[in-house]
Write an enzyme that holds these catalytic residues in place. Structure first.
Site, PDB file in Angstrom:
ATOM      1  NE  ARG A  74      -1.227 -49.883 -24.755  1.00 60.44           N
ATOM      2  CZ  ARG A  74      -2.250 -50.668 -25.440  1.00 60.44           C
ATOM      3  NH1 ARG A  74      -2.430 -50.758 -26.244  1.00 60.44           N
ATOM      4  NH2 ARG A  74      -3.224 -51.078 -24.327  1.00 60.44           N
ATOM      5  CE  LYS A 176      -5.798 -47.892 -23.078  1.00 55.77           C
ATOM      6  NZ  LYS A 176      -6.414 -48.100 -24.341  1.00 55.77           N
ATOM      7  CD  GLU A 212      -6.678 -44.677 -32.207  1.00 56.82           C
ATOM      8  OE1 GLU A 212      -7.035 -45.863 -31.822  1.00 56.82           O
ATOM      9  OE2 GLU A 212      -5.949 -43.938 -31.472  1.00 56.82           O
TER      10      GLU A 212
END
Ligand SMILES: *Cc1c(COP(=O)(O)O)cnc(C)c1O
Length: 327
Positions: A74, A176, A212
């Site tokens: 990621r 992220k 989210e």
């Protein structure tokens, strides 16, 4: 005394620099302050991405990491999207192991249920004025002991929907990036002032579907015991969520469904939870959307999922071969 989820100090951090097309060896330091250009691309244009994982102390005093290979994958996706240099797994994991070993004495006891939070990050350091990617970067890792994220353990949290978005359609939602957190600060402040723990963000395109919270994925348990979670490209793919899906299906025989979830479907859910490395799995008791309140009285299945996940992370039970690695 609870550690909470905050910076509780560190012994040694790791720093490595990228220039002229390659990463250097890196070094350990006990000083987390650095000299940096006022015009660094990270400071001016937000060229910055990070990861988050934990080191756990097992009952027999081993130090365990949970699926760091997934953090590495990621991380590289985030780096690529922000035009920053990727790194190989060896560099990533060796630096993490080094930092964990150097901070061993800060890792909370098995009994405390705390962990050492590990924060790897890369940001652009070159001075820029015109908008362009930096040619130099810093890869750092800071580790600090933590307790739970929502400062009340397995107590429930309350969320409110927001008119603001944390991410744009086809923006940075699925990586992220520090920028996602910048855009979540103001809506979260409103949520806190209104008596909630965080926002429940809706899909930025139509504002009708669940995405989210600012730092956690959302999972629901329906009345027919299905495990259901949004399938949205503006949600950050959570490793905790991915892991809970496998635990739910293999160990609890739940049907796992990933699909668009309309906000109004919340009335069909008997349990709702927020999951992530920091929050682990925290039950949600209330989602408020304008003047509509969705309440969740139960957290029975979430509790089972939480116990299984933590038992795997702390090495009490073995599940998949490559999930837990010893430092
Ligand atoms: C990091 C993060 C999560 C949780 O991901 P994990 O891999 O489970 O820690 C969820 N949502 C957002 C927005 C995040 O930044």
């Amino acid at each position: 005394m609870s550690l909470g989820f905050k910076y509780n100090g560190t012994k040694k951090a790791f720093i490595s620099h990228f220039s002229e097309g390659k990463w250097d060896e890196g070094y350990l330091t006990d000083n987390i302050n650095i000299d940096i250009s006022l015009l660094a691309s990270a400071l001016q244009y937000g060229q910055s991405a990070f990861e988050g994982l934990k080191a756990y102390r097992s009952k027999d005093n081993k130090i365990l990491l949970f699926r760091p290979n997934e953090n590495h994958k990621r991380f590289n996706r985030s780096l690529k999207r922000l035009v920053m240099p990727e790194m190989d797994y060896k560099k990533f994991i060796n630096a993490i192991k080094l930092v964990v070993k150097e901070n061993e004495e800060l890792i909370p006891s098995f009994e405390s249920k705390g962990a050492l939070y590990i924060r790897p990050f890369v940001f652009g350091t070159e001075s820029v004025l015109g908008v362009r990617p930096s040619n130099t970067y810093l890869f750092g890792i800071v580790a600090s002991p933590v307790g739970s994220y929502f400062n009340n353990g397995f107590n429930t949290i309350k969320l409110m929907t927001s008119d603001y978005d944390r991410a744009a359609p086809n923006g940075l939602g699925s990586i992220k990036a520090g920028a996602n957190y910048a855009s979540s600060l103001y809506p979260k402040q409103i949520a806190l002032e209104s008596g909630f723990n965080d926002c429940l963000y809706l899909d930025p395109k139509t504002h009708t579907k669940l995405d989210e919270t600012g730092a956690t994925n959302i999972i629901g348990i329906t009345n027919n015991n299905e495990f259901i979670t949004p399938n949205s490209n503006t949600v950050l793919p959570s490793i905790t969520n991915m892991s809970l899906q496998e635990i739910a299906s293999d160990l609890l025989n739940l049907k796992v469904i990933k699909r668009d979830i309309n906000l109004t479907e919340l009335k069909n859910f008997k349990e709702l939870g927020a999951c992530g490395t920091a929050a682990i799995l925290t039950p949600i008791s209330l989602v408020q959307d304008k003047d509509i309140k969705y309440r969740f009285e139960s957290s029975e299945i979430l509790h089972k999922l939480y116990d299984l996940l933590q038992s795997i992370q702390f090495g009490l039970i073995k599940f998949k071969n490559d999930w837990v690695i010893e430092v």
